[in-house]
Design a protein around this motif. Sequence first.
Motif, PDB file in Angstrom:
ATOM      1  N   GLU A  53       0.860  -1.177   0.000  1.00  0.00           N
ATOM      2  CA  GLU A  53       0.000   0.000   0.000  1.00  0.00           C
ATOM      3  C   GLU A  53       0.897   1.227   0.000  1.00  0.00           C
ATOM      4  N   ALA A  54       0.634   2.142  -0.932  1.00  0.00           N
ATOM      5  CA  ALA A  54       1.412   3.377  -1.003  1.00  0.00           C
ATOM      6  C   ALA A  54       0.484   4.526  -1.361  1.00  0.00           C
ATOM      7  N   ASP A  55       0.429   5.511  -0.498  1.00  0.00           N
ATOM      8  CA  ASP A  55      -0.392   6.703  -0.734  1.00  0.00           C
ATOM      9  C   ASP A  55      -1.850   6.355  -1.033  1.00  0.00           C
ATOM     10  N   GLY A  56      -2.383   5.349  -0.346  1.00  0.00           N
ATOM     11  CA  GLY A  56      -3.779   4.976  -0.512  1.00  0.00           C
ATOM     12  C   GLY A  56      -4.070   4.064  -1.692  1.00  0.00           C
ATOM     13  N   SER A  57      -3.048   3.670  -2.440  1.00  0.00           N
ATOM     14  CA  SER A  57      -3.220   2.761  -3.574  1.00  0.00           C
ATOM     15  C   SER A  57      -2.594   1.419  -3.244  1.00  0.00           C
ATOM     16  N   TRP A  58      -3.171   0.346  -3.818  1.00  0.00           N
ATOM     17  CA  TRP A  58      -2.663  -1.005  -3.585  1.00  0.00           C
ATOM     18  C   TRP A  58      -1.955  -1.534  -4.815  1.00  0.00           C
ATOM     19  N   PHE A  59      -0.846  -2.246  -4.568  1.00  0.00           N
ATOM     20  CA  PHE A  59      -0.049  -2.851  -5.622  1.00  0.00           C
ATOM     21  C   PHE A  59       0.295  -4.273  -5.204  1.00  0.00           C
ATOM     22  N   CYS A  60       0.510  -5.148  -6.214  1.00  0.00           N
ATOM     23  CA  CYS A  60       0.829  -6.539  -5.889  1.00  0.00           C
ATOM     24  C   CYS A  60       2.253  -6.676  -5.350  1.00  0.00           C
ATOM     25  N   GLY A  61       3.114  -5.751  -5.677  1.00  0.00           N
ATOM     26  CA  GLY A  61       4.494  -5.780  -5.191  1.00  0.00           C
ATOM     27  C   GLY A  61       5.192  -4.456  -5.442  1.00  0.00           C
ATOM     28  N   CYS A  64       5.491  -3.052  -9.209  1.00  0.00           N
ATOM     29  CA  CYS A  64       4.332  -2.327  -9.738  1.00  0.00           C
ATOM     30  C   CYS A  64       4.183  -0.961  -9.077  1.00  0.00           C
ATOM     31  N   ALA A  65       4.481  -0.876  -7.788  1.00  0.00           N
ATOM     32  CA  ALA A  65       4.411   0.418  -7.103  1.00  0.00           C
ATOM     33  C   ALA A  65       5.413   1.393  -7.712  1.00  0.00           C
ATOM     34  N   ARG A  66       6.636   0.919  -7.946  1.00  0.00           N
ATOM     35  CA  ARG A  66       7.658   1.789  -8.560  1.00  0.00           C
ATOM     36  C   ARG A  66       7.265   2.174  -9.979  1.00  0.00           C
ATOM     37  N   ALA A  67       6.646   1.258 -10.718  1.00  0.00           N
ATOM     38  CA  ALA A  67       6.220   1.550 -12.090  1.00  0.00           C
ATOM     39  C   ALA A  67       5.173   2.663 -12.120  1.00  0.00           C
ATOM     40  N   GLU A  68       4.459   2.834 -11.011  1.00  0.00           N
ATOM     41  CA  GLU A  68       3.460   3.900 -10.912  1.00  0.00           C
ATOM     42  C   GLU A  68       4.024   5.150 -10.230  1.00  0.00           C
ATOM     43  N   GLY A  69       5.359   5.180 -10.063  1.00  0.00           N
ATOM     44  CA  GLY A  69       6.009   6.377  -9.536  1.00  0.00           C
ATOM     45  C   GLY A  69       6.151   6.457  -8.030  1.00  0.00           C
ATOM     46  N   LYS A  70       5.807   5.406  -7.324  1.00  0.00           N
ATOM     47  CA  LYS A  70       5.977   5.398  -5.867  1.00  0.00           C
ATOM     48  C   LYS A  70       7.454   5.147  -5.558  1.00  0.00           C
ATOM     49  N   VAL A  71       8.003   5.894  -4.636  1.00  0.00           N
ATOM     50  CA  VAL A  71       9.431   5.781  -4.321  1.00  0.00           C
ATOM     51  C   VAL A  71       9.625   5.199  -2.926  1.00  0.00           C
ATOM     52  N   GLY A  72      10.803   4.594  -2.733  1.00  0.00           N
ATOM     53  CA  GLY A  72      11.158   4.052  -1.436  1.00  0.00           C
ATOM     54  C   GLY A  72      10.472   2.737  -1.089  1.00  0.00           C
ATOM     55  N   ILE A  73       9.895   2.068  -2.062  1.00  0.00           N
ATOM     56  CA  ILE A  73       9.200   0.803  -1.826  1.00  0.00           C
ATOM     57  C   ILE A  73      10.107  -0.324  -2.286  1.00  0.00           C
ATOM     58  N   VAL A  74      10.366  -1.281  -1.394  1.00  0.00           N
ATOM     59  CA  VAL A  74      11.199  -2.434  -1.740  1.00  0.00           C
ATOM     60  C   VAL A  74      10.501  -3.708  -1.293  1.00  0.00           C
ATOM     61  N   ASP A  75      10.714  -4.780  -2.054  1.00  0.00           N
ATOM     62  CA  ASP A  75      10.221  -6.091  -1.669  1.00  0.00           C
ATOM     63  C   ASP A  75      11.114  -6.653  -0.585  1.00  0.00           C
ATOM     64  N   LYS A  76      10.551  -7.377   0.338  1.00  0.00           N
ATOM     65  CA  LYS A  76      11.320  -8.061   1.374  1.00  0.00           C
ATOM     66  C   LYS A  76      11.694  -9.434   0.857  1.00  0.00           C
ATOM     67  N   VAL A  77      12.964  -9.798   1.007  1.00  0.00           N
ATOM     68  CA  VAL A  77      13.419 -11.114   0.555  1.00  0.00           C
ATOM     69  C   VAL A  77      13.974 -11.911   1.697  1.00  0.00           C
TER      70      VAL A  77
END
Length: 77
Positions: A53-61, A64-77
């Motif tokens: 969840e970023a800025d009220g929007s949901w992404f599968c990972g 996709c969040a970065r592709a929509e311009g959300k910054v600072g989002i990383v997947d946990k591995v």
Amino acid sequence: MTRCEVCGNDYGMTFEVHAQGAVHVFDCFACAIHRMAPICEHCRVQIIGQGVEADGSWFCGAHCARAEGKVGIVDKV
């Protein structure tokens, strides 16, 4: 018996999902996912597992969040 709100199946073993003040009735997990799972804002897939969840929007990972311009989002591995 209770009727599934998605498929209309009249089934003796329905279950309820209580979410955000509402009660939903389903006959299987597939119908519950169809109705309840959020949709990724980028690729439009239903998010069944962990989403982002970023800025009220949901992404599968994070991709996709970065592709929509959300910054600072990383997947946990």
